[in-house]
Design an enzyme around this catalytic site. Structure first.
Site, mmCIF file in Angstrom:
data_model
loop_
_atom_site.group_PDB
_atom_site.id
_atom_site.type_symbol
_atom_site.label_atom_id
_atom_site.label_comp_id
_atom_site.label_asym_id
_atom_site.label_seq_id
_atom_site.Cartn_x
_atom_site.Cartn_y
_atom_site.Cartn_z
ATOM 1 N N ASP A 13 -38.130 -2.070 -16.084
ATOM 2 C CA ASP A 13 -38.483 -2.091 -14.655
ATOM 3 C C ASP A 13 -38.628 -3.509 -14.112
ATOM 4 O O ASP A 13 -39.380 -3.754 -13.175
ATOM 5 C CB ASP A 13 -39.799 -1.327 -14.385
ATOM 6 C CG ASP A 13 -39.813 0.037 -15.019
ATOM 7 O OD1 ASP A 13 -38.802 0.740 -14.894
ATOM 8 O OD2 ASP A 13 -40.817 0.392 -15.652
ATOM 9 N N GLY A 15 -36.506 -5.174 -12.534
ATOM 10 C CA GLY A 15 -35.699 -5.418 -11.332
ATOM 11 C C GLY A 15 -34.269 -5.774 -11.713
ATOM 12 O O GLY A 15 -33.568 -6.456 -10.971
ATOM 13 N N ASN A 38 -33.045 8.190 -19.241
ATOM 14 C CA ASN A 38 -34.472 7.856 -19.340
ATOM 15 C C ASN A 38 -34.741 6.492 -18.720
ATOM 16 O O ASN A 38 -35.871 6.044 -18.652
ATOM 17 C CB ASN A 38 -34.946 7.873 -20.800
ATOM 18 C CG ASN A 38 -34.114 6.975 -21.691
ATOM 19 O OD1 ASN A 38 -33.009 6.569 -21.330
ATOM 20 N ND2 ASN A 38 -34.620 6.673 -22.868
ATOM 21 N N GLY A 40 -33.915 3.871 -15.319
ATOM 22 C CA GLY A 40 -33.486 3.983 -13.925
ATOM 23 C C GLY A 40 -33.494 2.632 -13.257
ATOM 24 O O GLY A 40 -34.358 1.812 -13.531
ATOM 25 N N HIS A 41 -32.501 2.392 -12.443
ATOM 26 C CA HIS A 41 -32.482 1.165 -11.644
ATOM 27 C C HIS A 41 -32.597 1.555 -10.185
ATOM 28 O O HIS A 41 -31.969 2.525 -9.761
ATOM 29 C CB HIS A 41 -31.123 0.469 -11.747
ATOM 30 C CG HIS A 41 -30.815 -0.073 -13.081
ATOM 31 N ND1 HIS A 41 -31.713 -0.799 -13.816
ATOM 32 C CD2 HIS A 41 -29.682 -0.027 -13.799
ATOM 33 C CE1 HIS A 41 -31.124 -1.161 -14.943
ATOM 34 N NE2 HIS A 41 -29.904 -0.701 -14.966
ATOM 35 N N THR A 128 -39.726 10.047 -21.789
ATOM 36 C CA THR A 128 -39.466 10.682 -20.489
ATOM 37 C C THR A 128 -39.062 12.144 -20.680
ATOM 38 O O THR A 128 -38.793 12.840 -19.715
ATOM 39 C CB THR A 128 -38.343 9.942 -19.743
ATOM 40 O OG1 THR A 128 -37.212 9.873 -20.607
ATOM 41 C CG2 THR A 128 -38.771 8.543 -19.353
ATOM 42 N N THR A 300 -39.534 8.689 -13.499
ATOM 43 C CA THR A 300 -40.568 9.696 -13.727
ATOM 44 C C THR A 300 -41.642 9.727 -12.645
ATOM 45 O O THR A 300 -42.440 10.650 -12.612
ATOM 46 C CB THR A 300 -41.289 9.384 -15.050
ATOM 47 O OG1 THR A 300 -41.806 8.051 -14.946
ATOM 48 C CG2 THR A 300 -40.365 9.486 -16.240
ATOM 49 N N GLY A 301 -41.711 8.700 -11.807
ATOM 50 C CA GLY A 301 -42.773 8.625 -10.809
ATOM 51 C C GLY A 301 -44.116 8.231 -11.413
ATOM 52 O O GLY A 301 -45.127 8.149 -10.725
ATOM 53 N N LEU A 331 -41.544 -12.333 -7.295
ATOM 54 C CA LEU A 331 -42.507 -13.411 -7.072
ATOM 55 C C LEU A 331 -43.342 -13.092 -5.827
ATOM 56 O O LEU A 331 -44.536 -13.412 -5.776
ATOM 57 C CB LEU A 331 -41.749 -14.738 -6.888
ATOM 58 C CG LEU A 331 -42.606 -15.997 -6.876
ATOM 59 C CD1 LEU A 331 -43.248 -16.233 -8.249
ATOM 60 C CD2 LEU A 331 -41.784 -17.229 -6.481
ATOM 61 N N ASP A 332 -42.716 -12.426 -4.864
ATOM 62 C CA ASP A 332 -43.410 -12.093 -3.609
ATOM 63 C C ASP A 332 -44.626 -11.193 -3.818
ATOM 64 O O ASP A 332 -45.560 -11.211 -3.010
ATOM 65 C CB ASP A 332 -42.429 -11.430 -2.621
ATOM 66 C CG ASP A 332 -41.701 -10.242 -3.254
ATOM 67 O OD1 ASP A 332 -40.987 -10.446 -4.256
ATOM 68 O OD2 ASP A 332 -41.848 -9.110 -2.746
HETATM 69 P P1 GDP Z 1 -34.951 -1.991 -13.225
HETATM 70 O O1 GDP Z 1 -34.911 -0.748 -14.029
HETATM 71 O O2 GDP Z 1 -35.182 -3.184 -14.081
HETATM 72 O O3 GDP Z 1 -33.775 -2.125 -12.339
HETATM 73 O O4 GDP Z 1 -36.230 -1.925 -12.293
HETATM 74 P P2 GDP Z 1 -36.681 -0.791 -11.255
HETATM 75 O O5 GDP Z 1 -35.580 -0.416 -10.370
HETATM 76 O O6 GDP Z 1 -37.389 0.307 -11.934
HETATM 77 O O7 GDP Z 1 -37.838 -1.538 -10.457
HETATM 78 C C1 GDP Z 1 -37.629 -2.644 -9.797
HETATM 79 C C2 GDP Z 1 -38.059 -2.458 -8.363
HETATM 80 O O8 GDP Z 1 -38.304 -3.734 -7.853
HETATM 81 C C3 GDP Z 1 -37.006 -1.848 -7.473
HETATM 82 O O9 GDP Z 1 -37.623 -1.070 -6.476
HETATM 83 C C4 GDP Z 1 -36.354 -3.069 -6.840
HETATM 84 O O10 GDP Z 1 -35.761 -2.799 -5.598
HETATM 85 C C5 GDP Z 1 -37.511 -3.971 -6.713
HETATM 86 N N1 GDP Z 1 -37.243 -5.406 -6.753
HETATM 87 C C6 GDP Z 1 -36.338 -6.075 -7.508
HETATM 88 N N2 GDP Z 1 -36.465 -7.413 -7.319
HETATM 89 C C7 GDP Z 1 -37.488 -7.567 -6.437
HETATM 90 C C8 GDP Z 1 -38.128 -8.700 -5.857
HETATM 91 O O11 GDP Z 1 -37.786 -9.843 -6.124
HETATM 92 N N3 GDP Z 1 -39.176 -8.445 -5.004
HETATM 93 C C9 GDP Z 1 -39.591 -7.194 -4.683
HETATM 94 N N4 GDP Z 1 -40.612 -7.024 -3.865
HETATM 95 N N5 GDP Z 1 -39.011 -6.109 -5.220
HETATM 96 C C10 GDP Z 1 -37.979 -6.290 -6.073
#
Ligand code: GDP
Length: 427
Positions: A13, A15, A38, A40-41, A128, A300-301, A331-332
């Site tokens: 997760d 990002g 199991n 998700g992006h 999951t 999974t929420g 970072l935000d």
């Molecule tokens: P992944 O499985 O590694 O792709 O991660 P997820 O999709 O589960 O979670 C990442 C979440 O962070 C998603 O909702 C992205 O849209 C969000 N996201 C990714 N980069 C950033 C960022 O730099 N800042 C913010 N606020 N959200 C981000």
């Protein structure tokens, strides 16, 4: 002929979806190499917000070939649902190839996943329950079914019947669970195969051609290094190899071709499911990170456990992956804190250590040794380049780079694709 691997450096997760989507705009081939649905992006781009579980994020680039590689555990029903959802929103999946070597998640794998977690009771892994672990178990046990098997219905039926015979003994005698019917399963999968067959092919020739023609190949990681079967917090791990090496192997590309290993790290730490997490904050600060970061799982929420950045765990990840550069995301989310902390060592049973213990019990006892930094208390989301970031935010990123010994090439300051700063350090 760049081959770029994008790998999660923490517990998933991080990002990765956004970074992959960003890089996929310039890629010719995107390969999903391990894991199953199991993982998700979440991808947010000009077409809207998408949750992807199996389809590679290159699907939004109409010129890009998307490959589900041999290392993936594929649930065909989930894939078809995901493809339908993409079609409904005008996204084509015509350029999707499923490697004939990709193993299939079968209905009995889901039953066994649930039964095994129940059997473990308090010691449940927190899977999951999508059947991914049992599917890999069958692959290793040499009794799995591959996507290519769907091409020969007679043989497929025979293989399902053989597998089911053994699974039913296990379900009935070990787990005291209802048995399954081989014919029903074979009928269902052969029906799904009618739509999948046009996509099932040998993925090797496609990749070989792409390498020969100097095309850009992106290897899309799922999960994160600390969940890796070999290098993660065993037994609280996933059942595939989520490192750069695992991705190369899962895609079927030799290491010589790799040009860039990009490690994606959140600016803090989060974890879903059970298992040790030394910097977990079970307090108001942890809750603030969770709320600001909306830390609830895509698949999974489930609410994610949150805490400060763990540079000890991250260094372990840098070692096993050999990252050329870091992508520091979110970072935000840290914009509104008076003080930030980074864990630079652990204290284990009164001793200071700077390595990531292999023993889950030791890791659970490890106390973080922090360095504190001032927060910046101003929004980073409007920054367009490194110099737009507040000084304290730059110091924070510098500390992470120093602790990990790897430069940050990308910095995420918001959900959208364009909220990414390029520092110039990306090879
Ligand atoms: P992944 O499985 O590694 O792709 O991660 P997820 O999709 O589960 O979670 C990442 C979440 O962070 C998603 O909702 C992205 O849209 C969000 N996201 C990714 N980069 C950033 C960022 O730099 N800042 C913010 N606020 N959200 C981000």
């Amino acid at each position: 002929m760049p081959v770029i691997a994008v790998v999660g450096g923490q517990w998933g997760d991080e990002g990765k979806g956004k970074i992959i989507d960003l890089l996929a705009g310039r890629a010719h081939v995107v390969v999903r190499a391990q894991g199953g649905d199991n993982a998700g992006h979440t991808v947010v781009n000009a077409r809207g917000k998408f949750a992807l579980h199996l389809v590679p994020a290159g699907v939004f680039n109409a010129d890009c070939d998307c490959v589900i590689g041999p290392g993936v555990a594929l649930n065909p029903e989930v894939l078809l649902r995901e493809m339908d959802a993409l079609h409904e929103r005008g996204v084509s999946t015509d350029k999707l190839t499923i490697s004939a070597r990709t193993h299939l998640v079968m209905p009995y794998h889901l039953t066994l996943d649930r039964a095994d977690e129940a059997w473990r009771g308090e010691g449940a892994i927190g899977t999951t329950k999508r059947g991914i672990g049992p599917a890999y178990l069958d692959k290793v046990g040499r009794s799995g079914l591959m996507a290519g098997d769907l091409r020969d219905p007679g043989r497929f039926r025979r293989k399902v019947a053989e597998a089911v015979e053994r699974k039913n003994v296990l379900l009935e005698r070990v787990y005291d669970a209802p048995t399954v019917d081989a014919n029903e399963i074979a009928d269902e999968y052969l029906r799904l195969a009618e739509r999948l067959l046009p996509h099932i092919a040998e993925s090797g020739p496609l990749l070989e051609r792409a390498l020969r023609d100097g095309r850009t190949i992106l290897l899309e990681g799922a999960h994160g290094t600390l969940l890796d079967l070999d290098h993660g917090t065993y037994p609280y791990v996933t059942t595939s190899s989520c490192t750069v090496g695992g991705l190369l192997n899962g895609a079927g590309i030799g290491p010589r071709h790799l040009t860039t290993a990009l490690g994606v790290f959140k600016a803090y730490t989060s974890r879903v499911g059970a298992g040790p997490m030394p910097t977990e904050l079970d307090d108001e600060i942890g809750q603030r990170i969770r709320d600001r970061g909306q830390e609830y799982g895509t698949t999974t929420g489930r609410s994610r456990r949150c805490g400060w950045f763990d540079a000890v765990a991250a260094r372990h990840s840098v070692l096993v992956n050999g990252f050329h550069a870091l992508a520091i995301t979110r970072l935000d989310i840290l914009d509104q804190f008076d003080e930030l902390k980074v864990c630079l060592a652990y204290e284990l049973d009164g001793r200071r250590i700077d390595y990531f213990p292999s023993d889950a019990d030791e890791l659970a006892r490890a106390q973080p040794v922090y360095e504190a930094l001032p927060g910046w208390f101003s929004p980073t989301g409007d920054a367009h380049d490194w110099n737009d970031l507040p000084g304290a935010a730059r110091d924070y990123v510098r500390l992470l780079e120093e602790a990990l010994g790897v430069p940050a090439g990308l910095i995420g300051v918001g959900q959208e694709r364009e909220k990414t700063l390029f520092t110039g350090a990306l090879p």
